[in-house]
Design an enzyme around this catalytic site. Sequence first.
Site, PDB file in Angstrom:
ATOM      1  N   ARG A 194      -6.147   8.656  -3.052  1.00 28.33           N
ATOM      2  CA  ARG A 194      -4.905   8.202  -3.673  1.00 28.33           C
ATOM      3  C   ARG A 194      -3.862   9.297  -3.471  1.00 28.33           C
ATOM      4  NH1 ARG A 194      -9.089   7.174  -7.400  1.00 28.33           N
ATOM      5  NH2 ARG A 194      -9.410   4.964  -7.883  1.00 28.33           N
TER       6      ARG A 194
ATOM      7  N   LYS B  44      -9.439   8.849 -11.051  1.00 20.03           N
ATOM      8  CA  LYS B  44      -9.086   8.265 -12.340  1.00 20.03           C
ATOM      9  C   LYS B  44     -10.196   8.522 -13.362  1.00 20.03           C
ATOM     10  CE  LYS B  44      -6.157   4.498 -10.614  1.00 20.03           C
ATOM     11  NZ  LYS B  44      -5.968   3.033 -10.570  1.00 20.03           N
TER      12      LYS B  44
ATOM     13  N   HIS C 254      -0.512   3.979  -0.509  1.00 18.70           N
ATOM     14  CA  HIS C 254      -1.669   3.139  -0.816  1.00 18.70           C
ATOM     15  C   HIS C 254      -2.087   2.295   0.382  1.00 18.70           C
ATOM     16  CE1 HIS C 254      -3.857   3.065  -4.511  1.00 18.70           C
ATOM     17  NE2 HIS C 254      -4.098   1.781  -4.409  1.00 18.70           N
TER      18      HIS C 254
ATOM     19  N   ARG D 242      -4.670   4.083   2.181  1.00 21.00           N
ATOM     20  CA  ARG D 242      -5.947   3.964   1.467  1.00 21.00           C
ATOM     21  C   ARG D 242      -6.598   2.615   1.766  1.00 21.00           C
ATOM     22  NH1 ARG D 242      -8.892   5.745  -3.133  1.00 21.00           N
ATOM     23  NH2 ARG D 242      -9.274   4.156  -4.712  1.00 21.00           N
TER      24      ARG D 242
ATOM     25  N   HIS E 280     -14.077   4.031  -6.815  1.00 26.28           N
ATOM     26  CA  HIS E 280     -14.008   2.865  -7.687  1.00 26.28           C
ATOM     27  C   HIS E 280     -15.160   2.893  -8.680  1.00 26.28           C
ATOM     28  CE1 HIS E 280     -11.598   0.333  -4.545  1.00 26.28           C
ATOM     29  NE2 HIS E 280     -10.811   1.063  -5.311  1.00 26.28           N
TER      30      HIS E 280
ATOM     31  N   TYR F 271     -11.884  -5.836  -0.544  1.00 28.04           N
ATOM     32  CA  TYR F 271     -11.604  -5.433   0.832  1.00 28.04           C
ATOM     33  C   TYR F 271     -12.430  -6.245   1.824  1.00 28.04           C
ATOM     34  CZ  TYR F 271      -9.214  -1.380  -1.095  1.00 28.04           C
ATOM     35  OH  TYR F 271      -8.354  -0.572  -1.781  1.00 28.04           O
TER      36      TYR F 271
END
Length: 313
Positions: A161, A185, A257, A260, A283, A292
């Site tokens: 990110r 995150k 992004h 990414r 994730h 994806y």
Amino acid sequence: MQGFENLPDGLRVVITGYLDHLAVERGTARSTLDSYARDLRRYADYLLGGGISALREVSAEHVASFLAELRQGSRGRPPMAQSSAARALVAARGLHRFAYLEGLTDSDVAREVSPPSPPRRLPKALPVEQVLRLLDSCGGAGVRDLRERALLELLYSSGARISEAVGLDLDDVNTEERTVSLDGKGGRQRLVPVGQPALHALDAYLVRARPTLAIRGRGSPAVFLNSRGTRLSRQSAWNALKSAAQRAGITAEVSPHVLRHSFATHLLEGGADVRVVQELLGHASVATTQVYTLVTVNTLREVYATAHPRAHG
């Protein structure tokens, strides 16, 4: 209110009362009221078509069936778009809630019927050829050129990110192991391998450009520095990517992004396992990564069509 005069009292009174409530007590805009009136007229027609003449006769199954009819179309009406069907159901749910709170029905039967979920937006990914053009557009030997090349190579090579890339400190880069440590995150940290081109670009930046930028600052540990010698901002990184896209003649919308997304899509198209890609992207759930796989479905079809002995009749 006009348009409901011919309805049975058991429907007309509640619907007009609800619309009056929205207009007077909630101050709802006229355009929204008109939309609600059209949706509730359609709902009333649906109920009447099923032999229902009063709101207290409606069950949750009726409301769910109304939603299905909106999405599928019937009685000479075409299917509604998902957003329009969701709006019509919101109107019907609001009507039932109003009737229940006013004591006109014994329960709020529509409460458990949910609007259709919005479609999952597929991540945008650039073709490999465009990504390479983008990276090659940062081919200069200036301080800013070297920094941009290192940043963009790292974004595409690691799937980081933008916040993770500009948040990198020097200690997070291990050139011997060819990895970077990214803070994701929720405070989750992950170790991600980096390709040789990105390592070369990073090395060139760290040796030939970063010292020049660092002189102007106060000893920031950040890998990517701005002209003041402090940590590069996300906005500056975004601007660098935008400039590179313009130089490369890429007309598609490009953002950090997008690199990414391209990283993930190209890995899956190359045969990578979705759980490996999940770990690389950071994730928490594989379900997030699986979106994806929808991007690559055309590629999978092509492979199947050429590789499976029974793909064609």
